[in-house]
Design an enzyme around this catalytic site. Structure first.
Site, mmCIF file in Angstrom:
data_model
loop_
_atom_site.group_PDB
_atom_site.id
_atom_site.type_symbol
_atom_site.label_atom_id
_atom_site.label_comp_id
_atom_site.label_asym_id
_atom_site.label_seq_id
_atom_site.Cartn_x
_atom_site.Cartn_y
_atom_site.Cartn_z
ATOM 1 N N HIS A 18 34.507 -5.421 -7.822
ATOM 2 C CA HIS A 18 35.484 -4.677 -7.014
ATOM 3 C C HIS A 18 34.949 -4.464 -5.591
ATOM 4 O O HIS A 18 35.657 -4.670 -4.609
ATOM 5 C CB HIS A 18 35.738 -3.295 -7.622
ATOM 6 C CG HIS A 18 36.458 -3.264 -8.937
ATOM 7 N ND1 HIS A 18 35.966 -2.607 -10.040
ATOM 8 C CD2 HIS A 18 37.648 -3.792 -9.331
ATOM 9 C CE1 HIS A 18 36.821 -2.718 -11.053
ATOM 10 N NE2 HIS A 18 37.842 -3.440 -10.655
ATOM 11 N N LYS A 42 45.796 1.291 -20.495
ATOM 12 C CA LYS A 42 44.649 1.409 -21.399
ATOM 13 C C LYS A 42 44.041 2.796 -21.188
ATOM 14 O O LYS A 42 43.912 3.244 -20.055
ATOM 15 C CB LYS A 42 43.574 0.350 -21.105
ATOM 16 C CG LYS A 42 44.064 -0.873 -20.340
ATOM 17 C CD LYS A 42 42.928 -1.683 -19.753
ATOM 18 C CE LYS A 42 43.315 -2.244 -18.380
ATOM 19 N NZ LYS A 42 42.382 -3.084 -17.724
ATOM 20 N N ARG A 91 39.490 -13.772 -10.974
ATOM 21 C CA ARG A 91 38.190 -14.228 -11.455
ATOM 22 C C ARG A 91 38.320 -15.582 -12.116
ATOM 23 O O ARG A 91 37.706 -16.552 -11.747
ATOM 24 C CB ARG A 91 37.595 -13.206 -12.434
ATOM 25 C CG ARG A 91 37.165 -11.940 -11.781
ATOM 26 C CD ARG A 91 37.061 -10.815 -12.744
ATOM 27 N NE ARG A 91 38.360 -10.426 -13.250
ATOM 28 C CZ ARG A 91 38.568 -9.391 -14.036
ATOM 29 N NH1 ARG A 91 37.557 -8.667 -14.438
ATOM 30 N NH2 ARG A 91 39.783 -9.096 -14.424
ATOM 31 N N SER A 129 35.276 -4.249 -15.793
ATOM 32 C CA SER A 129 34.946 -2.886 -16.223
ATOM 33 C C SER A 129 34.840 -2.832 -17.737
ATOM 34 O O SER A 129 33.964 -2.148 -18.286
ATOM 35 C CB SER A 129 36.013 -1.902 -15.729
ATOM 36 O OG SER A 129 36.104 -1.935 -14.334
HETATM 37 P P1 ADP Z 1 43.725 -3.331 -13.575
HETATM 38 O O1 ADP Z 1 43.735 -2.489 -14.814
HETATM 39 O O2 ADP Z 1 44.842 -2.996 -12.616
HETATM 40 O O3 ADP Z 1 43.571 -4.794 -13.797
HETATM 41 P P2 ADP Z 1 40.966 -3.357 -12.707
HETATM 42 O O4 ADP Z 1 40.184 -2.218 -12.135
HETATM 43 O O5 ADP Z 1 40.513 -3.945 -13.984
HETATM 44 O O6 ADP Z 1 42.432 -2.793 -12.802
HETATM 45 O O7 ADP Z 1 41.074 -4.522 -11.644
HETATM 46 C C1 ADP Z 1 41.694 -4.324 -10.392
HETATM 47 C C2 ADP Z 1 41.767 -5.657 -9.660
HETATM 48 O O8 ADP Z 1 40.451 -6.085 -9.363
HETATM 49 C C3 ADP Z 1 42.410 -6.790 -10.465
HETATM 50 O O9 ADP Z 1 43.142 -7.610 -9.571
HETATM 51 C C4 ADP Z 1 41.241 -7.537 -11.020
HETATM 52 O O10 ADP Z 1 41.555 -8.909 -11.237
HETATM 53 C C5 ADP Z 1 40.256 -7.378 -9.881
HETATM 54 N N1 ADP Z 1 38.860 -7.499 -10.343
HETATM 55 C C6 ADP Z 1 38.262 -6.846 -11.332
HETATM 56 N N2 ADP Z 1 36.972 -7.235 -11.497
HETATM 57 C C7 ADP Z 1 36.777 -8.176 -10.529
HETATM 58 C C8 ADP Z 1 35.675 -9.005 -10.166
HETATM 59 N N3 ADP Z 1 34.518 -8.978 -10.833
HETATM 60 N N4 ADP Z 1 35.840 -9.851 -9.169
HETATM 61 C C9 ADP Z 1 37.026 -9.924 -8.512
HETATM 62 N N5 ADP Z 1 38.095 -9.208 -8.795
HETATM 63 C C10 ADP Z 1 37.984 -8.337 -9.795
#
Ligand code: ADP
Length: 160
Positions: A18, A42, A91, A129
């Site tokens: 992130h 979730k 990703r 995460s």
């Molecule tokens: P959500 O539940 O909305 O997917 P996340 O916090 O899991 O929330 O992810 C938010 C955004 O960040 C999403 O677009 C996800 O693809 C992106 N993201 C999460 N981890 C990574 C990473 N390691 N590299 C690039 N983008 C990421």
């Protein structure tokens, strides 16, 4: 108006993936609003307040980045903040299906909005995460996946 991008997500907790995306976005946009979804579908491990605090700790020292939490429909919040750029990360190809569906739905709900996808540094492309929480539960070292404050918070929340 195009100077601000909003990066929405659960951030449960914020990871180095992130953070890499936020840094990249700051090279393209004057302001980045990290928008923490208060009540994601979730069940989150961290409360909205904790997730916001961990994001704020992670971006300390970065200018032009704001962390907020919001509830309800994302496009409503985008309108309220007069923001027309939505930032998401990709990703793997497996992210694409869900992300495309969401981007097109958001466009139908708010035609002026553009979703911009960024790729993380390859070192961070495997980080999610969910996986970080799993590694923490199983007693693995998560310090290479998340910023320091998030690692400490995970250790407190999930004692080894
Ligand atoms: P959500 O539940 O909305 O997917 P996340 O916090 O899991 O929330 O992810 C938010 C955004 O960040 C999403 O677009 C996800 O693809 C992106 N993201 C999460 N981890 C990574 C990473 N390691 N590299 C690039 N983008 C990421």
């Amino acid at each position: 108006m195009k100077k601000t991008a909003m990066y929405p997500g659960s951030f449960d907790p914020i990871t180095l993936g992130h953070l890499d995306l936020i840094r990249r976005a700051r090279r393209m946009f004057e302001r980045v609003i990290v928008a923490v979804v208060a009540n994601p579908q979730k069940e989150p491990l961290f409360s909205a307040e904790e997730r916001v605090a961990l994001c704020r700790a992670a971006i300390r020292g970065l200018s032009g980045v704001e962390v907020v939490s919001f509830d309800g429909l994302l496009v409503n919040y985008l309108r309220r903040r007069k923001c027309r750029i939505l930032l998401r990360g990709l990703r793997f190809v497996s992210d694409l299906e869900y992300e495309l569906q969401m981007a097109l739905t958001n466009r139908q709900l708010y035609p002026e909005v553009e979703t911009v996808f960024l790729l993380p540094d390859e070192r961070y492309a495997n980080i999610s995460s969910t996986l970080v929480k799993e590694v923490a539960r199983l007693g693995g070292d998560i310090s290479r996946f998340v910023p320091g404050p998030a690692a400490a918070a995970l250790r407190r929340k999930i004692p080894a």
